[in-house]
Design a protein around this motif. Sequence first.
Motif, PDB file in Angstrom:
ATOM      1  N   LEU A  27      78.612  58.824  44.404  1.00  0.00           N
ATOM      2  CA  LEU A  27      77.463  59.425  43.397  1.00  0.00           C
ATOM      3  C   LEU A  27      77.576  61.159  43.682  1.00  0.00           C
ATOM      4  N   LYS A  28      77.696  61.266  44.975  1.00  0.00           N
ATOM      5  CA  LYS A  28      77.697  63.022  45.478  1.00  0.00           C
ATOM      6  C   LYS A  28      79.151  63.475  44.864  1.00  0.00           C
ATOM      7  N   LEU A  29      79.976  62.526  44.797  1.00  0.00           N
ATOM      8  CA  LEU A  29      81.349  63.065  44.151  1.00  0.00           C
ATOM      9  C   LEU A  29      81.287  63.481  42.713  1.00  0.00           C
ATOM     10  N   VAL A  30      80.478  62.732  42.019  1.00  0.00           N
ATOM     11  CA  VAL A  30      80.065  62.811  40.620  1.00  0.00           C
ATOM     12  C   VAL A  30      79.462  63.942  40.547  1.00  0.00           C
ATOM     13  N   ALA A  31      78.560  64.489  41.369  1.00  0.00           N
ATOM     14  CA  ALA A  31      77.737  65.596  41.372  1.00  0.00           C
ATOM     15  C   ALA A  31      78.478  66.801  41.470  1.00  0.00           C
ATOM     16  N   VAL A  32      79.659  66.788  42.348  1.00  0.00           N
ATOM     17  CA  VAL A  32      80.626  67.801  42.299  1.00  0.00           C
ATOM     18  C   VAL A  32      81.142  68.236  41.070  1.00  0.00           C
ATOM     19  N   ALA A  33      81.753  67.104  40.296  1.00  0.00           N
ATOM     20  CA  ALA A  33      82.147  67.411  38.863  1.00  0.00           C
ATOM     21  C   ALA A  33      81.251  67.826  37.898  1.00  0.00           C
TER      22      ALA A  33
END
Length: 404
Positions: free
Chosen positions: A129-135
């Motif tokens: 979910l943190k990777l999604v936040a980066v996007a």
Amino acid sequence: MESKEQAAARYGSKGKAGTYLEVLAVSTKLGLTSFGGPVAHIGYFHNEYIRRRKWMDERSYADLVALCQFLPGPASSQVGIGIGVIRGGLVGGLIAWLGFTLPSVVALVLFALLLQGMDLGNAGWIHGLKLVAVAIVAHAILGMGQKLAPDRSRATLAIAAASIALLWQSVFSQVGIIVAAGLFGLWMYRKAETPEVTDLNIPVKRGVALFCLVLFAALLAALPLLRQGAVGGWLPLFDSFYRSGSLVFGGGHVVLPLLEREVVPAGWVNKEDFLAGYGAAQAVPGPLFTFAAFLGTLAGGISGAVIATAAIFLPAFLLIIGTLPFWNAMRRNPKVQGALVGINAAVVGILLAALYDPLWTTTILSPADFAMAAVFFLMLVFWKLPPWVIVIAGALGGTLLTLI
């Protein structure tokens, strides 16, 4: 006060109840899916409120973000409250805050009561979910940059702001950058032709706004004096969290040392539980200020959670409601518009800096992380999939990474 005609134009065929339900539904969805901290929340808001629903135009949203970056308190929560007020009045602002905040409050109260021993901060799905936040943040910065820093001078200002924000990390850096950018914009664009600003109908009387600002200052001054005569009870807890919420510039992470100085020496929470709660707060969506719910639960049970949460967010309410009516008028002033041109470019830079640190530096830890974040960016920008699909993909992808 709005006239009947203005109210009819605001709420349309849905009426007040329909508008309130819509605000609640959208803000609750954001409260359940907005991982990644304040800068990520601004990206999620931009995608949901501006790109999809067009509740505000890009310039007005940027002006609102600039105002909330300048005010003390949780900037992303203030942006959400401001959008709720513009959409549905004072009740709309309260509903927008409840929807965005309540999911993480409930989760952190449960952590405090039942789940303190679980290390969810290192769970694979949380990392996804943190990777999604980066996007999401990268997408928001791309869109805002194209609108707010499209030429050489503003792009230079944005990069300068990002560089200063990364190299000068203090509680005053963000405010200093915004003030300097405003002065630069006032000088640089004082003779430029300013674009027409959309007139936002903010249904808050100036008298109500002044009352909120006076109440903010009065509570900040009076609560420490009143608690001196209090033996136990809710007043010391309310004072500690109200002051913490009033004196923070730069987002949720900056409030941590203030909260630690308030709750650990007082014996409400020990240091180990404080750090465990901070890890839990990082693992749930929504504003980091809901960490107060965890601390309040340990200090005084469910009632303590309610008091701590209400106290730490109250300054955000009073300040945004107190400034919105005046801000709406000021932003139409040509000189203020020139300053806002500089401030908005600087806000793009501040968000760019936050994309790198803390979001990128704590999330992109391997080539696989970068590849997955790039896929999520592709899904969002070019495939134009809805964010909830990408959130689910992120949770599944993060879990898969732990198995590889």
